[in-house]
Design a protein around this motif. Structure first.
Motif, PDB file in Angstrom:
ATOM      1  N   CYS A  31     -41.341 -86.879  94.678  1.00 49.07           N
ATOM      2  CA  CYS A  31     -42.010 -86.088  93.651  1.00 49.07           C
ATOM      3  C   CYS A  31     -41.217 -84.828  93.328  1.00 49.07           C
ATOM      4  O   CYS A  31     -40.857 -84.067  94.228  1.00 49.07           O
ATOM      5  CB  CYS A  31     -43.415 -85.712  94.120  1.00 49.07           C
ATOM      6  N   GLU A  72     -40.926 -81.234  90.837  1.00 57.98           N
ATOM      7  CA  GLU A  72     -41.764 -80.244  90.183  1.00 57.98           C
ATOM      8  C   GLU A  72     -41.011 -79.663  88.997  1.00 57.98           C
ATOM      9  O   GLU A  72     -39.834 -79.311  89.098  1.00 57.98           O
ATOM     10  CB  GLU A  72     -42.126 -79.108  91.150  1.00 57.98           C
ATOM     11  N   GLU A 107     -42.856 -89.492  90.668  1.00 57.91           N
ATOM     12  CA  GLU A 107     -43.910 -88.630  90.138  1.00 57.91           C
ATOM     13  C   GLU A 107     -43.339 -87.259  89.842  1.00 57.91           C
ATOM     14  O   GLU A 107     -42.366 -86.825  90.472  1.00 57.91           O
ATOM     15  CB  GLU A 107     -45.027 -88.519  91.188  1.00 57.91           C
ATOM     16  N   LYS A 136     -44.782 -83.178  89.015  1.00 57.45           N
ATOM     17  CA  LYS A 136     -45.925 -82.268  88.970  1.00 57.45           C
ATOM     18  C   LYS A 136     -45.499 -80.947  88.362  1.00 57.45           C
ATOM     19  O   LYS A 136     -44.300 -80.632  88.302  1.00 57.45           O
ATOM     20  CB  LYS A 136     -46.477 -82.013  90.383  1.00 57.45           C
ATOM     21  N   TYR A 149     -49.466 -85.858  80.861  1.00 58.51           N
ATOM     22  CA  TYR A 149     -49.791 -85.202  82.133  1.00 58.51           C
ATOM     23  C   TYR A 149     -51.300 -85.090  82.285  1.00 58.51           C
ATOM     24  O   TYR A 149     -52.009 -84.801  81.329  1.00 58.51           O
ATOM     25  CB  TYR A 149     -49.129 -83.818  82.221  1.00 58.51           C
ATOM     26  N   CYS A 181     -54.448 -82.579  88.237  1.00 55.64           N
ATOM     27  CA  CYS A 181     -54.503 -83.107  89.598  1.00 55.64           C
ATOM     28  C   CYS A 181     -54.977 -82.007  90.539  1.00 55.64           C
ATOM     29  O   CYS A 181     -55.137 -80.857  90.132  1.00 55.64           O
ATOM     30  CB  CYS A 181     -53.130 -83.642  90.034  1.00 55.64           C
ATOM     31  N   THR A 233     -49.963 -83.720  86.806  1.00 57.26           N
ATOM     32  CA  THR A 233     -49.040 -84.734  87.322  1.00 57.26           C
ATOM     33  C   THR A 233     -48.832 -85.836  86.299  1.00 57.26           C
ATOM     34  O   THR A 233     -49.667 -86.047  85.415  1.00 57.26           O
ATOM     35  CB  THR A 233     -49.574 -85.320  88.646  1.00 57.26           C
TER      36      THR A 233
END
Length: 153
Positions: free
Chosen positions: A72, A74, A108, A110, A129, A132, A148
């Motif tokens: 994941c 960011e 993923e 975020k 998006y 989450c 997310t």
């Protein structure tokens, strides 16, 4: 209009101008510049990328990804100059960052923004998006909205 998004040096003159413009805008909108949530060193390591969007050779927007968890990433510091906000610059940056995340093997992505930043919230929602649960330093912070998106590799 010639639009190009490309990886850039986070310490470049163009990067610094865009990041400072974003910080000032965030300070005016939310009362917080966001600088405390952004570490330049994290944007030059493995699995990270910083990008600038140029329109007719003018730096008009930027954004970054950094590792958050194993699979994941960011998103950080997405910004477009006001004069270019409806020109597709934000979408081009987001597409670039998402594609870069896929090449790094992330499943993923975020991000966090402030709830008061309604334009940003709508922009991210419009690009797939979903809200989450808060993560990391945003847990317990009601002013923050975490979002997310699954990256279909």
């Amino acid at each position: 209009m010639e639009m190009i998004v490309k990886e850039a040096d986070i310490n470049s003159k163009d990067a610094n101008k865009l990041i400072e413009a974003l910080s000032l805008e965030l300070e005016n909108l939310t009362g917080n510049s966001g600088k405390g949530s952004f570490n330049k060193e994290e944007m030059s390591g493995k699995g990270a990328s910083f990008a600038i969007c140029y329109v007719n050779e003018e730096a008009v927007g930027c954004g970054a990804i950094r590792p958050l968890e194993k699979k994941c990433a960011e998103i950080k510091r997405v910004y477009t100059k006001k004069a270019y906000r409806k020109s597709g610059v934000g979408k081009a940056l987001l597409d670039f960052l998402e594609n870069k995340a896929r090449t790094f093997g992330y499943d993923e992505i975020k991000l966090e923004t402030r709830r008061i930043n309604e334009k940003a919230v709508r922009f991210y929602q419009g690009n797939g998006y979903k809200e989450c649960l808060p993560y990391g330093k945003y847990i317990g912070r009601s002013e923050a909205i975490c979002m997310t998106k699954a990256l279909n590799n």
